[in-house]
Design a protein around this motif. Structure first.
Motif, short mmCIF file in Angstrom:
data_model
loop_
_atom_site.label_atom_id
_atom_site.label_comp_id
_atom_site.label_asym_id
_atom_site.label_seq_id
_atom_site.Cartn_x
_atom_site.Cartn_y
_atom_site.Cartn_z
N PRO A 1 15.56 8.28 0.70
CA PRO A 1 15.95 7.18 1.60
C PRO A 1 15.47 7.39 3.03
O PRO A 1 15.07 6.43 3.70
N ALA A 2 15.50 8.63 3.50
CA ALA A 2 15.03 8.89 4.86
C ALA A 2 13.55 8.57 5.00
O ALA A 2 13.11 8.01 6.02
N SER A 3 12.76 8.91 3.99
CA SER A 3 11.33 8.61 4.05
C SER A 3 11.08 7.11 4.03
O SER A 3 10.17 6.61 4.70
N GLN A 4 11.89 6.36 3.28
CA GLN A 4 11.73 4.91 3.25
C GLN A 4 11.97 4.31 4.63
O GLN A 4 11.27 3.39 5.05
N ASN A 5 12.98 4.82 5.34
CA ASN A 5 13.26 4.31 6.68
C ASN A 5 12.23 4.75 7.69
O ASN A 5 12.06 4.11 8.73
N LEU A 6 11.54 5.85 7.42
CA LEU A 6 10.47 6.28 8.32
C LEU A 6 9.20 5.47 8.09
O LEU A 6 8.53 5.08 9.05
N ILE A 7 8.88 5.20 6.82
CA ILE A 7 7.64 4.49 6.50
C ILE A 7 7.74 3.02 6.92
O ILE A 7 6.84 2.49 7.59
N PHE B 1 -1.20 16.40 2.81
CA PHE B 1 -1.30 15.39 3.87
C PHE B 1 -2.69 14.76 3.89
O PHE B 1 -2.82 13.53 3.94
N ALA B 2 -3.73 15.60 3.86
CA ALA B 2 -5.10 15.07 3.91
C ALA B 2 -5.39 14.20 2.70
O ALA B 2 -5.96 13.10 2.82
N ALA B 3 -4.99 14.67 1.51
CA ALA B 3 -5.24 13.88 0.30
C ALA B 3 -4.45 12.58 0.33
O ALA B 3 -4.96 11.53 -0.08
N TRP C 1 -1.36 1.56 10.67
CA TRP C 1 -1.60 3.00 10.65
C TRP C 1 -0.32 3.82 10.64
O TRP C 1 -0.26 4.86 9.97
N LEU C 2 0.69 3.39 11.35
CA LEU C 2 1.92 4.18 11.39
C LEU C 2 2.59 4.28 10.02
O LEU C 2 3.00 5.38 9.61
N PRO C 3 2.74 3.19 9.26
CA PRO C 3 3.28 3.34 7.91
C PRO C 3 2.42 4.23 7.01
O PRO C 3 2.96 4.99 6.19
N LEU C 4 1.09 4.13 7.15
CA LEU C 4 0.21 4.97 6.32
C LEU C 4 0.40 6.45 6.66
O LEU C 4 0.50 7.29 5.75
N LEU C 5 0.45 6.77 7.94
CA LEU C 5 0.66 8.16 8.34
C LEU C 5 2.05 8.64 7.96
O LEU C 5 2.24 9.81 7.57
N ALA C 6 3.04 7.76 8.08
CA ALA C 6 4.40 8.13 7.68
C ALA C 6 4.48 8.40 6.19
O ALA C 6 5.20 9.31 5.75
N ALA C 7 3.74 7.63 5.39
CA ALA C 7 3.72 7.86 3.95
C ALA C 7 3.09 9.22 3.63
O ALA C 7 3.61 9.98 2.79
N ALA C 8 1.98 9.55 4.29
CA ALA C 8 1.34 10.84 4.07
C ALA C 8 2.25 11.98 4.54
O ALA C 8 2.34 13.03 3.89
N PHE C 9 2.93 11.79 5.66
CA PHE C 9 3.87 12.80 6.16
C PHE C 9 5.00 13.01 5.16
O PHE C 9 5.41 14.15 4.89
N ALA D 1 0.81 -1.21 0.00
CA ALA D 1 0.00 0.00 0.00
C ALA D 1 0.84 1.27 0.00
O ALA D 1 0.42 2.29 -0.55
N VAL D 2 2.03 1.23 0.61
CA VAL D 2 2.86 2.44 0.73
C VAL D 2 4.03 2.43 -0.24
O VAL D 2 4.82 3.39 -0.25
N SER D 3 4.15 1.39 -1.05
CA SER D 3 5.31 1.29 -1.94
C SER D 3 5.33 2.35 -3.03
O SER D 3 6.38 2.66 -3.58
N SER D 4 4.19 2.94 -3.33
CA SER D 4 4.12 3.90 -4.43
C SER D 4 4.73 5.25 -4.09
O SER D 4 4.90 6.09 -4.98
N VAL D 5 5.08 5.48 -2.83
CA VAL D 5 5.62 6.79 -2.44
C VAL D 5 6.88 7.11 -3.22
O VAL D 5 7.14 8.27 -3.56
N GLN D 6 7.68 6.10 -3.55
CA GLN D 6 8.91 6.35 -4.30
C GLN D 6 8.63 6.84 -5.71
O GLN D 6 9.55 7.34 -6.38
N PHE D 7 7.40 6.74 -6.18
CA PHE D 7 7.02 7.28 -7.48
C PHE D 7 6.19 8.57 -7.34
O PHE D 7 6.42 9.54 -8.06
N THR D 8 5.26 8.57 -6.43
CA THR D 8 4.37 9.72 -6.29
C THR D 8 5.04 10.91 -5.60
O THR D 8 4.50 12.01 -5.60
N MET D 9 6.22 10.70 -5.04
CA MET D 9 6.94 11.81 -4.40
C MET D 9 7.20 12.93 -5.40
O MET D 9 7.17 14.12 -5.05
N LEU D 10 7.44 12.57 -6.65
CA LEU D 10 7.70 13.60 -7.66
C LEU D 10 6.47 14.46 -7.89
O LEU D 10 6.57 15.67 -8.08
#
Length: 267
Positions: free
Chosen positions: A224-230, A124-126, A158-166, A70-79
């Motif tokens: 990389p920092a976001s990956q270690n947080l998520i 964040f909300a979106a 929930w923590l990985p989901l919130l970390a991804a939004a953060f 569910a959170v793997s897409s952050v490495q693409f949607t970050m752009l």
């Protein structure tokens, strides 16, 4: 008529200063009325759900977790988050409306703060809504593959989901900061792509080179920092508290540079 009988012309009243809540409301109106904002969020939603489904179907090993899909897409949607933050600023510079904004809000720090609040709140909300949708979309697949999402375990849900939004909010603020510093849509987008996507790839390709400092620098880049947080890893990268501080430092440094630039230059 004598000169003494002529009444002096009334002095025009000064325009009342905008309160900070009204400045925030004005920035919300600006960003919410741009079609590019909603197109960016729509593409982010489609990409997030699509990549999550692909990752869920590709899961094989026992080490994989359902929430990872569910959170793997952050490495693409970050752009997309970085670009959204950048165009929220550079669009005003390209059309010249930044002059009107600074005339209405002469305290430039207030304008910067209002833009940052609006952008980070929207992203964040979106992002929370989007990753939750992606999580429910992949749930049937990961359940069938014996990788269920354990909702009773915050660290696995929930923590990985919130970390991804953060993290998405951090990327948006980095893009916003680059927009103020560079004032060019193309330049800010190129810089965001380079910092968030290209530079981590270059550093990873040099991992075999015996340069400890390069690995340390690479682990403290935003992606990389976001990956270690998520999804905190025990065998590589930063501990999650260090990753959180690192992302906050990127935001603080970017907004400080934006504030200095905004104060030093004319629109």
């Amino acid at each position: 008529m004598t000169a003494a009988s002529v009444a002096p012309a009334p002095t025009p009243a000064a325009a009342p200063a905008l309160s900070f809540p009204r400045v925030v409301r004005g920035e919300w109106i600006k960003i919410s009325t741009l079609r590019s904002t909603w197109w960016s969020l729509a593409i982010t939603a489609a990409l997030t759900v699509g990549v999550a489904l692909l990752f869920a179907r590709a899961m094989r090993g026992p080490a994989d977790g359902g929430i990872e899909a569910a959170v793997s897409s952050v490495q693409f949607t970050m752009l997309l988050a970085g670009i959204l933050g950048a165009i929220s600023v550079t669009g005003e510079y390209s059309t010249g409306t930044m002059r009107s904004s600074l005339t209405a809000v002469p305290v430039r720090g207030s304008l910067l703060a209002a833009k940052a609040i609006v952008v980070v709140t929207l992203v964040f909300a979106a992002s929370v809504v989007i990753v939750v949708i992606a999580t429910f979309a992949v749930s049937p697949i990961v359940d069938a593959r014996d990788h269920p999402i354990h909702w009773h375990e915050p660290s696995e849900s929930w923590l990985p989901l919130l970390a991804a939004a953060f993290s998405m909010s951090v990327f948006a603020l980095i893009g916003l900061s680059l927009g103020f510093v560079l004032r060019s849509g193309a330049g800010a987008i190129a810089a965001a792509v380079g910092l968030l996507f290209v530079l981590p790839i270059v550093v990873s390709l040099l991992n075999d080179v015996e340069m400890t400092w390069l690995r340390v620098v690479g682990s403290h880049l935003p992606m990389p920092a976001s990956q270690n947080l998520i999804l905190p890893q025990s065998d590589w990268g930063l501990e999650w508290p260090v990753a959180l501080v690192t992302l906050c430092a990127w935001v603080a440094g970017g907004l400080t540079a934006a504030w200095v630039t905004l104060r030093a230059r004319d629109a």
